[in-house]
Design a protein around this motif. Structure first.
Motif, PDB file in Angstrom:
ATOM      1  N   HIS A  51       0.917  -1.219  -0.020  1.00  0.00           N
ATOM      2  CA  HIS A  51       0.172   0.136   0.044  1.00  0.00           C
ATOM      3  C   HIS A  51       0.681   1.156   0.102  1.00  0.00           C
ATOM      4  N   ARG A 101       0.924   4.062  -2.784  1.00  0.00           N
ATOM      5  CA  ARG A 101       0.244   5.308  -2.678  1.00  0.00           C
ATOM      6  C   ARG A 101       1.487   6.508  -2.849  1.00  0.00           C
ATOM      7  N   ALA A 130     -12.304   7.022  -8.490  1.00  0.00           N
ATOM      8  CA  ALA A 130     -12.085   7.439  -7.325  1.00  0.00           C
ATOM      9  C   ALA A 130     -12.258   9.124  -7.484  1.00  0.00           C
ATOM     10  N   ARG A 168     -13.709  -3.139   5.387  1.00  0.00           N
ATOM     11  CA  ARG A 168     -12.398  -3.787   6.073  1.00  0.00           C
ATOM     12  C   ARG A 168     -12.897  -5.191   6.414  1.00  0.00           C
ATOM     13  N   HIS A 213      -5.468   4.993   4.675  1.00  0.00           N
ATOM     14  CA  HIS A 213      -6.243   4.724   3.285  1.00  0.00           C
ATOM     15  C   HIS A 213      -7.047   6.374   3.244  1.00  0.00           C
ATOM     16  N   CYS A 272      -8.388   9.469   1.924  1.00  0.00           N
ATOM     17  CA  CYS A 272      -8.598   9.742   0.611  1.00  0.00           C
ATOM     18  C   CYS A 272      -7.306  10.730  -0.055  1.00  0.00           C
TER      19      CYS A 272
HETATM   20  C1  HEM Z   1      -9.875   6.777  -1.105  1.00  0.00           C
HETATM   21  C2  HEM Z   1     -13.773   9.424  -0.496  1.00  0.00           C
HETATM   22  C3  HEM Z   1     -12.319  12.335  -4.233  1.00  0.00           C
HETATM   23  C4  HEM Z   1      -8.540   9.410  -5.044  1.00  0.00           C
HETATM   24  C5  HEM Z   1     -11.061   7.219  -0.601  1.00  0.00           C
HETATM   25  C6  HEM Z   1     -11.483   6.961   0.640  1.00  0.00           C
HETATM   26  C7  HEM Z   1     -12.620   7.570   0.639  1.00  0.00           C
HETATM   27  C8  HEM Z   1     -12.625   8.517  -0.283  1.00  0.00           C
HETATM   28  C9  HEM Z   1     -13.867   7.446   1.652  1.00  0.00           C
HETATM   29  C10 HEM Z   1     -11.027   5.779   1.737  1.00  0.00           C
HETATM   30  C11 HEM Z   1     -11.349   4.329   1.050  1.00  0.00           C
HETATM   31  C12 HEM Z   1     -10.981   3.405   2.405  1.00  0.00           C
HETATM   32  O1  HEM Z   1     -10.725   3.938   3.065  1.00  0.00           O
HETATM   33  O2  HEM Z   1     -11.102   2.321   2.061  1.00  0.00           O
HETATM   34  C13 HEM Z   1     -13.791  10.484  -1.606  1.00  0.00           C
HETATM   35  C14 HEM Z   1     -14.623  11.549  -1.662  1.00  0.00           C
HETATM   36  C15 HEM Z   1     -14.276  12.409  -2.525  1.00  0.00           C
HETATM   37  C16 HEM Z   1     -12.948  11.874  -3.217  1.00  0.00           C
HETATM   38  C17 HEM Z   1     -15.868  11.803  -0.807  1.00  0.00           C
HETATM   39  C18 HEM Z   1     -14.949  13.545  -3.178  1.00  0.00           C
HETATM   40  C19 HEM Z   1     -15.674  14.478  -2.594  1.00  0.00           C
HETATM   41  C20 HEM Z   1     -11.209  11.771  -4.845  1.00  0.00           C
HETATM   42  C21 HEM Z   1     -10.263  12.281  -5.801  1.00  0.00           C
HETATM   43  C22 HEM Z   1      -9.360  11.448  -6.194  1.00  0.00           C
HETATM   44  C23 HEM Z   1      -9.509  10.320  -5.238  1.00  0.00           C
HETATM   45  C24 HEM Z   1     -10.644  13.658  -6.553  1.00  0.00           C
HETATM   46  C25 HEM Z   1      -8.265  11.541  -7.149  1.00  0.00           C
HETATM   47  C26 HEM Z   1      -8.084  12.196  -8.227  1.00  0.00           C
HETATM   48  C27 HEM Z   1      -8.629   8.305  -3.967  1.00  0.00           C
HETATM   49  C28 HEM Z   1      -7.558   7.433  -3.876  1.00  0.00           C
HETATM   50  C29 HEM Z   1      -7.927   6.583  -2.665  1.00  0.00           C
HETATM   51  C30 HEM Z   1      -9.061   7.293  -2.188  1.00  0.00           C
HETATM   52  C31 HEM Z   1      -6.686   7.188  -4.911  1.00  0.00           C
HETATM   53  C32 HEM Z   1      -7.250   5.497  -2.263  1.00  0.00           C
HETATM   54  C33 HEM Z   1      -6.302   5.815  -1.020  1.00  0.00           C
HETATM   55  C34 HEM Z   1      -5.599   4.538  -0.366  1.00  0.00           C
HETATM   56  O3  HEM Z   1      -5.943   3.399  -0.529  1.00  0.00           O
HETATM   57  O4  HEM Z   1      -4.681   4.951   0.101  1.00  0.00           O
HETATM   58  N1  HEM Z   1     -11.636   8.331  -1.084  1.00  0.00           N
HETATM   59  N2  HEM Z   1     -12.706  10.514  -2.397  1.00  0.00           N
HETATM   60  N3  HEM Z   1     -10.474  10.517  -4.342  1.00  0.00           N
HETATM   61  N4  HEM Z   1      -9.698   8.302  -3.138  1.00  0.00           N
HETATM   62 FE1  HEM Z   1     -11.081   9.492  -2.682  1.00  0.00          FE
END
Ligand code: HEM
Length: 408
Positions: free
Chosen positions: A99, A103, A242, A295, A352, A354
């Protein structure tokens, strides 16, 4: 299963995010205890966390895994997913060193400073989409604004050339598929395969002729063997998935919530310095990842007074936790001037958390701020518009028809 009344299994329908108001259901579940057994469909029972403190504890606990591989009752499904779903090679379901490695490859693209540098481009796209309907006096804010804006920003960030952007947008929308029937599972797989095909020639181009974009950075990492072929494809699909529906829902749900609360709309319109706090409150009040994140237990796991056995799925209810009355005063009230800690959980928490949160916040701030400045009398054209009309994974709207005094 120990520590709770074993007869209670609450039904959480797969389309819970699309219900006009799912919060009373979360509240009813929480009344029985902050960790409860829930039925997602006739064959799948899991655990659900609805308390804020327990959600934070679970999200920060390294004993819980993000990978569903090896989970009781899902063995067949997981073997199938491993073969057919490239997202199983993404950071979202990775643990530990894998991870961190995945990341770190992209985290630089999402730092606060990088996002601030992107702000003028976000503003330019925002203005261009609004210009297209500003003199008309009406618009559908989902199809004409909230959805295309994050797509345009993401295209630039990843490095999709202008001529490929319409195809990219079409394929990205195809990814939004609730995986609740065999047909939809097949369609989702098809959409991921098509998007992977779409990226192939682009990856070849960037390898031959690198540019200053995320795709070139990933290709360079692949050349140094820090990321495999499959992981590279997974990364592009994860970022697409995402990064667009989530942000689109934040903008549309946020504008909708403000229009349903005219005094909040007026307060924000009259004092734009409230914007950053308002975005946090909109994320808390009507966040897109409404049911929550999953999870998996590797060993027996104690949480909220219950012992969850090894090999089980726990849904961490982000929206439920964000309205936990033990943590928030007037939890069901939208108050953009709220100065309360704790931090809302719509972006998750822990390792993780976001990655795109700074970008999503900037996009929402610019998008909603510009709309309110240019259309001070913005109003719902369809007073019955609600968040129940969408067939997606997240909480969001199919359309958001609005009216306003035309510009010019
Ligand atoms: C992970 C929500 C916008 C990329 C997450 C997670 C949440 C989330 C809840 C955690 C998932 C977990 O714990 O299993 C949101 C919300 C957004 C948003 C509510 C907008 C309002 C974005 C944007 C991007 C993005 C704009 C990229 C362009 C990612 C990535 C992860 C992630 C790559 C994985 C991180 C990891 O596993 O370490 N997001 N997201 N997200 N999000 Fe967002």
């Amino acid at each position: 299963m120990t520590g709770q009344d074993q007869t209670i299994v609450h039904d959480v329908p797969v389309n819970v995010a699309q219900q006009p108001n799912p919060y009373p259901l979360f509240e009813r579940i929480r009344e029985h205890g902050v960790v409860q057994r829930v039925r997602l469909n006739p064959t799948l029972e899991v655990w659900m966390v609805t308390g804020y403190d327990e959600a934070v504890a679970a999200l920060t606990d390294p004993r819980l895994s993000s990978s569903p591989v090896g989970v009781n009752g899902l063995e067949e499904e997981m073997a199938h997913q491993e073969r057919t779903n490239v997202l199983m090679a993404s950071m979202l379901v990775a643990n530990g060193e894998d991870h961190t490695r995945l990341r770190n490859l992209v985290s630089k693209a999402f730092t606060f400073r990088r996002v601030e540098q992107m702000a003028p481009r976000v503003q330019a796209h925002t203005d261009a989409f609004i210009d297209a309907f500003a003199t008309r006096g009406s618009a559908d804010l989902v199809s004409e604004f909230a959805l295309p804006l994050p797509m345009a920003v993401l295209s630039e960030l990843i490095g999709i050339p202008a001529e490929g952007q319409p195809d990219f947008a079409r394929l990205a929308v195809g990814l939004i598929m609730p995986p609740n029937t065999p047909e939809r599972l097949a369609k989702g797989a098809q959409a991921r395969a098509e998007l992977a095909e779409f990226f192939l020639p682009l990856i070849a181009q960037r390898k031959a002729d690198p540019k200053d974009d995320l795709l070139s950075a990933l290709c360079a990492a692949q050349a140094e063997e820090r990321i495999s072929d499959r992981e590279l494809t997974a990364m592009t699909i994860l970022l697409t998935l995402a990064g667009h529906e989530t942000t689109a829902s934040l903008i549309a749900n946020g504008v909708h919530a403000l229009l349903r609360h005219p005094e909040q709309f007026a307060a924000l319109r009259d004092d734009p310095s409230l914007l950053p706090g308002a975005i946090e409150e909109l994320l808390r009040y009507e966040g897109p990842v409404s049911r929550g994140v999953a999870r998996f237990t590797v060993d027996d796991y104690e949480i909220g007074g219950v012992t969850v056995p090894a090999g089980e799925m726990i849904i961490i209810g982000l929206a439920a936790a964000n309205r936990d009355p033990a943590r928030y005063d007037r939890a069901d009230i939208l108050d953009i001037a709220r100065r309360e800690v704790p931090q809302q959980l719509a972006f998750g928490h822990g390792v993780h958390f976001c990655l795109g949160a700074p970008l999503a916040r900037a996009e929402a701030r610019i998008a909603i701020g510009t709309l309110l400045r240019r259309f001070p009398d913005l109003r719902l054209a369809d007073p019955d518009a609600d968040l129940s009309r969408r067939e997606g994974i997240l909480r969001g709207m199919a359309t958001l028809p609005v009216a306003f005094t035309p510009e010019g």
